[in-house]
Design an enzyme around this catalytic site. Structure first.
Site, PDB file in Angstrom:
ATOM      1  N   GLY A 171       0.841  -1.201   0.000  1.00  0.00           N
ATOM      2  CA  GLY A 171       0.000   0.000   0.000  1.00  0.00           C
ATOM      3  C   GLY A 171       0.871   1.244   0.000  1.00  0.00           C
ATOM      4  N   GLY A 172       0.324   2.317   0.540  1.00  0.00           N
ATOM      5  CA  GLY A 172       1.065   3.583   0.571  1.00  0.00           C
ATOM      6  C   GLY A 172       2.354   3.479   1.360  1.00  0.00           C
ATOM      7  N   GLY A 406      24.167  12.335 -29.479  1.00  0.00           N
ATOM      8  CA  GLY A 406      23.679  12.932 -28.234  1.00  0.00           C
ATOM      9  C   GLY A 406      24.180  12.179 -27.018  1.00  0.00           C
ATOM     10  N   ALA A 407      24.368  10.869 -27.191  1.00  0.00           N
ATOM     11  CA  ALA A 407      24.823  10.059 -26.064  1.00  0.00           C
ATOM     12  C   ALA A 407      26.214  10.500 -25.605  1.00  0.00           C
ATOM     13  CB  ALA A 407      24.817   8.588 -26.448  1.00  0.00           C
TER      14      ALA A 407
END
Ligand code: HXC
Length: 519
Positions: A171-172, A406-407
């Site tokens: 859960g949370g 770009g890498a």
């Protein structure tokens, strides 16, 4: 009652608190192959160093008959101690008390150690083993979680926060560990999910086991939520001690430089031949890492997830560093969504805690395709770019082989403020690989050649011309984008020498509330 009786009463009460939910539940915990909250603390901390707080705290719930069910300590053991002589704050959830579920007072205890850790500037360690919100306490439990989340957020980047999951975490409740720096999960005995198998089945119809939904294997290989899968709790606890060796107590301190017996000027001739001549042939970048770091010791994070990039801690001449390395052995070392997320977060972790970053580059580019584009590789790739550009710690980049497009920019390039950029002589730093470049530049002419052999020979000649002109480190070195081209065998020595020179580095960011990293 005279004082002797009072002392006896105190001792009895302490003994009672130490029993948590009682012998029966302790036995049941052991039968599941799990240690108790206190046993974990004893194993983790330096012997005799634990000082417990709030042993006599009890819950305040009067619903569901809970007023008649009280346990001293209320499901969490909290306090401080030392690891390798350095102070740490700790809370350890006690599954034997209401399944380790979180009550209002439980949350107060956790918040107290977190607040003290912040004031003292010392790490916080959370050992998780809990059924989540104490159902009987309703909204008070939710408020307690939110108090902890808030403190996790405030502590982020100020003190190291390490979470180990040794049982359920659902859960949370998963969000507290998720807000910390490192998550370790014990194999088979730990589970993390926002929604468990039962609700999953009801809502989506998907039939899945607890292990397949949120076990340690899943989170260390598929989701990337956890950083380490430990074979058992003992290994998980040892990992916590190991991780702290590379980190300072807080963001205003530097990691401790230790004595180094491995010669700092150790040359390694094998490095000169470690990379295959064929640029398309893979090799294991970890072979290089183990050769250049102190004593072949490398603590790899997220080893089974996004394997095309390697991240982890090692020391160089006793100086703790973070290493980021493309892995040609997996997907040719391309950057993709997961590898960018993995490395981006690691770079920021290192930067937050003054850990220098060593980057080993061999990257053919970004992974093409609709799967990546639809998944938002633009945003995720930008995370890594942002992280490198923002990092002010010493940054040393070594281009081992390919650094395309770009890498190349992303992976700790000079323009992203790397301090020293070295390249090995076989490095290829260019907009793209020879084959791709020639297809674009000469494709039309190539397709017009009718004879296949002639066509292939022409293409090969053009590729060779391109390689000679661009696919080498000298063009970048000529422009000063590479500070020096180094012999591979001397890499360790060059890194250590640079680190020593950079130990007094100061670099600043412009004043701002915070940047807007492409999350
Ligand atoms: C109160 C709880 C509890 C809980 C377990 N117990 N979870 N008590 N609140 N959340 C108690 C049980 O009643 C039992 O008490 C003891 O702990 C051990 O539980 P068992 O079920 O016997 O153990 P086991 O079979 O190992 O199963 C463990 C478990 C299961 C998987 C954790 O107990 C379970 O599913 N619990 C509920 C989990 C849950 O739904 N929690 C709420 C999640 S939502 P006795 O007296 O018999 O020893 C949430 C929201 C957080 O947490 C939001 C934050 C923002």
């Amino acid at each position: 009652m005279d004082i002797q009786d009072k002392i006896k009463h105190l001792i009895d009460q302490r003994d009672k608190a130490r029993l948590g939910g009682g012998e029966k539940r302790i036995d049941s915990q052991h039968k599941k192959g799990k240690y108790t909250a206190r046993e974990r603390i004893d194993m983790l901390l330096d012997e005799g160093s634990f000082e417990e707080y709030d042993m006599f705290v009890t819950h305040r719930c009067t619903d569901f008959g809970l007023e008649n069910e009280q346990y001293l300590g209320d499901g969490v053991v909290a306090g401080r101690g030392t690891i390798a002589g350095r102070v740490v704050y700790i809370f350890s959830q006690d599954f034997t008390v209401f399944g380790g579920s979180l009550s209002e007072t439980f949350a107060m205890k956790v918040c107290k150690v977190m607040d003290q850790a912040m004031k003292a500037g010392a790490p916080v360690i959370g050992l998780n083993d809990s059924g989540g919100a104490r159902i009987q306490e309703g909204v008070n439990s939710l408020a307690g979680y939110a108090e902890i989340f808030y403190r996790n957020i405030m502590a982020s980047g100020v003190i190291p926060q390490i979470s180990a999951i040794f049982g359920p975490c659902a859960g949370g409740a998963v969000y507290s560990p998720a807000l910390t720096d490192i998550i370790i999960m014990s194999d088979q005995t730990s589970h993390m999910f926002v929604t468990g198998p039962k609700v999953t089945k009801t809502v989506t119809g998907e039939d899945i086991s607890t292990e397949d939904l949120g076990g340690a294997t899943v989170h260390t290989s598929k989701s990337g939520v956890a950083h380490f899968k430990a074979d058992n709790e003992n290994e998980g606890l040892l990992l916590i001690r190991k991780i702290l060796e590379y980190l300072p107590q807080n963001n205003l301190e530097d990691p401790i430089v230790t004595e180094c017996k491995d010669p700092i000027d150790r040359m390694d001739d094998e490095l000169n031949t470690v990379i295959p001549d064929d640029p398309n042939k893979p090799y294991d970048v970890k072979d290089i890492i183990y050769r250049i770091v102190d004593n072949e010791e490398f603590l790899e994070l997220q080893r089974f997830w996004a394997k095309n990039i390697v991240t982890g801690f090692a020391k160089f001449g006793g100086q703790p560093c973070g290493i980021v390395a493309n892995q040609p052995n997996f997907l040719a070392g391309v950057l993709d969504i997961n590898s960018a997320r993995k490395a981006g977060r690691f770079v920021r972790f290192c930067d937050a805690f003054n850990v220098p970053i060593i980057t080993l580059v061999d990257v053919p580019g970004f992974l093409p395709g609709s799967f990546q584009e639809y998944g938002g590789i633009i945003t995720h790739g930008a995370k890594l770019l942002f992280a490198y550009g923002e990092a002010t710690v010493p940054k040393i980049t070594i281009t081992l082989r390919k650094a395309y497009g770009g890498a190349h920019d992303v992976m700790g390039s000079k323009q992203l403020r790397a301090d020293m950029n070295y390249a090995w002589p076989g490095a290829e730093i260019a907009v793209m690989g020879a084959q791709g470049a020639i297809e674009i530049l000469e494709g039309k002419r190539i397709s017009e050649i009718e004879d296949p052999a002639e066509r292939a020979a022409f293409a090969a000649r053009k590729e060779e011309e391109y390689r000679e002109k661009f696919a080498n480190p000298y063009v970048a070195a000529r422009f000063g984008y590479i500070d020096d081209i180094i012999e591979p065998r001397s890499t360790r020595w060059r890194i250590i020498r640079a680190l020593r020179a950079l130990s007094t580095k100061k670099d600043l960011l412009p004043p701002k509330k915070h940047g807007n990293i492409p999350l």
